[in-house]
Write a protein that holds these residues in place. Structure first.
Motif, short mmCIF file in Angstrom:
data_model
loop_
_atom_site.label_atom_id
_atom_site.label_comp_id
_atom_site.label_asym_id
_atom_site.label_seq_id
_atom_site.Cartn_x
_atom_site.Cartn_y
_atom_site.Cartn_z
N UNK A 257 5.82 8.23 -10.04
CA UNK A 257 5.83 7.60 -11.37
C UNK A 257 7.23 7.19 -11.82
N UNK A 258 7.94 6.39 -11.04
CA UNK A 258 9.27 5.95 -11.47
C UNK A 258 9.17 4.91 -12.58
N UNK A 259 10.25 4.80 -13.37
CA UNK A 259 10.34 3.71 -14.35
C UNK A 259 10.64 2.39 -13.66
N UNK A 260 11.50 2.46 -12.63
CA UNK A 260 11.91 1.26 -11.93
C UNK A 260 11.94 1.53 -10.44
N UNK A 261 11.49 0.56 -9.66
CA UNK A 261 11.56 0.62 -8.21
C UNK A 261 12.55 -0.45 -7.76
N UNK A 262 13.62 -0.02 -7.10
CA UNK A 262 14.65 -0.94 -6.62
C UNK A 262 14.43 -1.14 -5.12
N UNK A 263 14.32 -2.39 -4.71
CA UNK A 263 13.96 -2.72 -3.33
C UNK A 263 15.13 -3.42 -2.65
N UNK A 264 15.58 -2.85 -1.53
CA UNK A 264 16.70 -3.40 -0.79
C UNK A 264 16.37 -3.52 0.68
N UNK A 265 17.33 -4.02 1.44
CA UNK A 265 17.13 -4.22 2.87
C UNK A 265 16.67 -5.64 3.16
N UNK A 266 16.80 -6.06 4.42
CA UNK A 266 16.55 -7.48 4.77
C UNK A 266 15.14 -7.98 4.49
N UNK A 267 14.13 -7.15 4.64
CA UNK A 267 12.76 -7.63 4.39
C UNK A 267 12.58 -8.06 2.94
N UNK B 219 0.85 -1.21 0.00
CA UNK B 219 0.00 0.00 0.00
C UNK B 219 0.88 1.25 0.00
N UNK B 220 1.89 1.27 0.86
CA UNK B 220 2.80 2.41 0.90
C UNK B 220 3.56 2.58 -0.40
N UNK B 221 4.01 1.47 -0.99
CA UNK B 221 4.70 1.52 -2.28
C UNK B 221 3.80 2.10 -3.36
N UNK B 222 2.55 1.68 -3.38
CA UNK B 222 1.60 2.20 -4.37
C UNK B 222 1.44 3.72 -4.21
N UNK C 209 8.62 -10.07 -0.74
CA UNK C 209 8.87 -9.29 -1.95
C UNK C 209 7.76 -9.48 -2.98
N UNK C 210 7.38 -10.72 -3.22
CA UNK C 210 6.37 -11.02 -4.23
C UNK C 210 5.01 -10.42 -3.85
N UNK C 211 4.62 -10.57 -2.59
CA UNK C 211 3.30 -10.08 -2.17
C UNK C 211 3.27 -8.56 -2.13
N UNK C 212 4.34 -7.93 -1.64
CA UNK C 212 4.37 -6.47 -1.57
C UNK C 212 4.30 -5.85 -2.97
N UNK C 213 5.04 -6.41 -3.92
CA UNK C 213 5.01 -5.85 -5.27
C UNK C 213 3.68 -6.14 -5.96
N UNK C 214 3.08 -7.29 -5.65
CA UNK C 214 1.76 -7.58 -6.24
C UNK C 214 0.72 -6.57 -5.75
N UNK C 215 0.72 -6.30 -4.46
CA UNK C 215 -0.22 -5.32 -3.90
C UNK C 215 0.04 -3.94 -4.47
N UNK D 235 -2.58 -1.57 -6.74
CA UNK D 235 -3.07 -0.26 -6.31
C UNK D 235 -2.48 0.89 -7.14
N UNK D 236 -1.73 0.56 -8.18
CA UNK D 236 -1.12 1.61 -9.00
C UNK D 236 -2.14 2.15 -10.00
N UNK D 237 -2.27 3.44 -10.03
CA UNK D 237 -3.22 4.10 -10.95
C UNK D 237 -2.70 3.97 -12.39
N UNK D 238 -3.61 3.77 -13.34
CA UNK D 238 -3.26 3.59 -14.75
C UNK D 238 -2.28 2.43 -14.95
N UNK D 239 -2.46 1.35 -14.17
CA UNK D 239 -1.48 0.27 -14.23
C UNK D 239 -1.44 -0.41 -15.60
#
Length: 401
Positions: free
Chosen positions: A338-348, A328-331, A356-362, A366-370
């Motif tokens: 409106x980035x082209x790429x979102x790079x995700x780091x850190x232990x989680x 939700x926060x990522x969305x 990772x899979x569930x967070x990016x799916x959500x 929730x992304x507008x104009x997906x």
């Protein structure tokens, strides 16, 4: 160490050097096509850069019908770079060449004994040892970059008052000035999310992307933004402010003094996950957790990853619930930036595939104009070295921009 614009007086020659740096390996014909220079001017510039040892030729490319083209790269041995990460859990020092290839590494645990003075003393010793191991000394070092937990004053080079450090003394630390005196090289300071994004950008084979967002999920949430290869800065250091985005109006109390109730970081962090798992241990709802730690207080993130891999239902549920809040926060960020790429780091993100899979799916959901806007998600290529490697890249950027 002179800046590249001081070493290369000719603006056209500097432009050719920076073009080669951005591409990595490039042919003379490609440089000719991209620069619009005449063949004689380009040849003269390349010969000049080769004579200054700023460039090397690396053989021949594939023929497209005529003579095989000569290929050029920037010289990785022109100078060397030191990069330091300072986080709440560790400090990491890297030695890299001008191509950001790793030559040496050392890690400290940020325990109660690692005061600023102790770290700086030890860093000087370890840097000397690293350099000696590859037959170098400080005269070949272009500078030291530092990626640190904020808040900080990057221009003054001062770490201000970071929260949750185990050792005393980490407040109002003039680390740039003190390390410049100790090491005799330029020192640059930025927050760790910014240096991590810079490191990921230079580790990528595709540097033509324009809009990048980096999010680190660990003890807290940290973010950075890049546009056209340049980091974006606000009026103050705001690395950790993303964690104070409110995602539930009357939600959980803040983790830090002055934080917001219902803040994103209260729902998505290693600390929150450990607290929830300790509650589950006390309730006796997971036999596996009881087998991993003798008391609730002994449960740590590594135990939870082990339980997740064993598919313990309680731990799986905790990770999945947190992934929803993370998505939700990522969305929210994606819909604003409106980035082209979102790079995700850190232990989680790096240790938990399901998360990772569930967070990016959500987030995508929730992304507008997906349907029209195809944002890409990637995990950190540099993983646990991203902040320190990016600190090396910061030195390189300071020298060449």
């Amino acid at each position: 160490m002179l800046l590249i614009h001081e070493v290369i007086a000719n603006p056209k020659a500097r432009e050719i050097y920076l073009t080669i740096r951005k591409h990595g390996t490039v042919s003379k014909q490609s440089l000719l096509d991209e620069s619009g220079l005449t063949i004689s001017t380009l040849t003269r510039i390349l010969d000049e850069l080769l004579s200054m040892e700023l460039l090397i030729d690396v053989g021949f490319g594939e023929s497209t019908g005529g003579r095989r083209p000569i290929l050029y790269e920037t010289n990785p041995a022109y100078a060397y770079l030191l990069g330091l990460e300072i986080s709440r859990t560790r400090a990491k020092l890297l030695l890299m060449d001008f191509h950001l290839q790793l030559l040496g590494e050392y890690t400290w645990n940020m325990d109660a004994g690692l005061t600023p003075e102790h770290l700086m003393e030890s860093l000087q010793e370890e840097a000397q040892r690293m350099l000696a191991s590859v037959s170098l000394d400080f005269s070949r070092v272009a500078g030291l970059g530092i990626g640190a937990v904020g808040p900080l004053d990057r221009r003054a080079g001062v770490i201000l008052n970071p929260a949750r450090f185990a050792a005393p003394g980490w407040s109002q630390v003039p680390i740039k000035e003190e390390l410049e005196q100790r090491l005799g090289v330029p020192v640059y300071l930025d927050n760790g999310a910014n240096t991590a994004l810079l490191g990921e950008y230079w580790a990528s084979s595709n540097r033509m992307q324009h809009h990048l967002l980096y999010l680190h999920a660990g003890i807290g949430l940290r973010s950075a933004i890049m546009n056209d290869g340049r980091l974006l800065y606000g009026m103050i250091d705001t690395e950790g402010a993303v964690g104070q985005m409110i995602i539930e109006g009357s939600g959980l109390p803040p983790h830090i003094p002055g934080g917001n109730a219902g803040a994103w970081e209260s729902y998505v962090s290693v600390q929150t996950l450990e607290r929830q798992a300790r509650d589950a241990w006390r309730l006796g709802s997971s036999g596996l957790l009881h087998g991993l730690a003798e008391s609730a207080e002994q449960l740590e993130f590594a135990h939870l990853i082990e339980a997740l891999q064993a598919r313990d239902p309680v731990v799986v549920r905790l990770f999945n619930e947190m992934a929803v809040y993370c998505g939700i926060g990522l969305a929210n960020l994606i819909n604003i930036l409106h980035p082209e790429e979102v790079i995700l780091g850190g232990p989680l993100f790096l240790a938990a595939e399901d998360f990772y899979q569930e967070a990016t799916r959500i987030a995508l959901e929730r992304t507008y104009y997906r349907e029209q806007y195809n944002v890409r998600f990637t995990r950190s290529r540099l993983r646990e070295r991203s902040v320190a490697a990016g600190a090396c890249a910061m030195v390189l950027q300071e020298l060449t921009n």
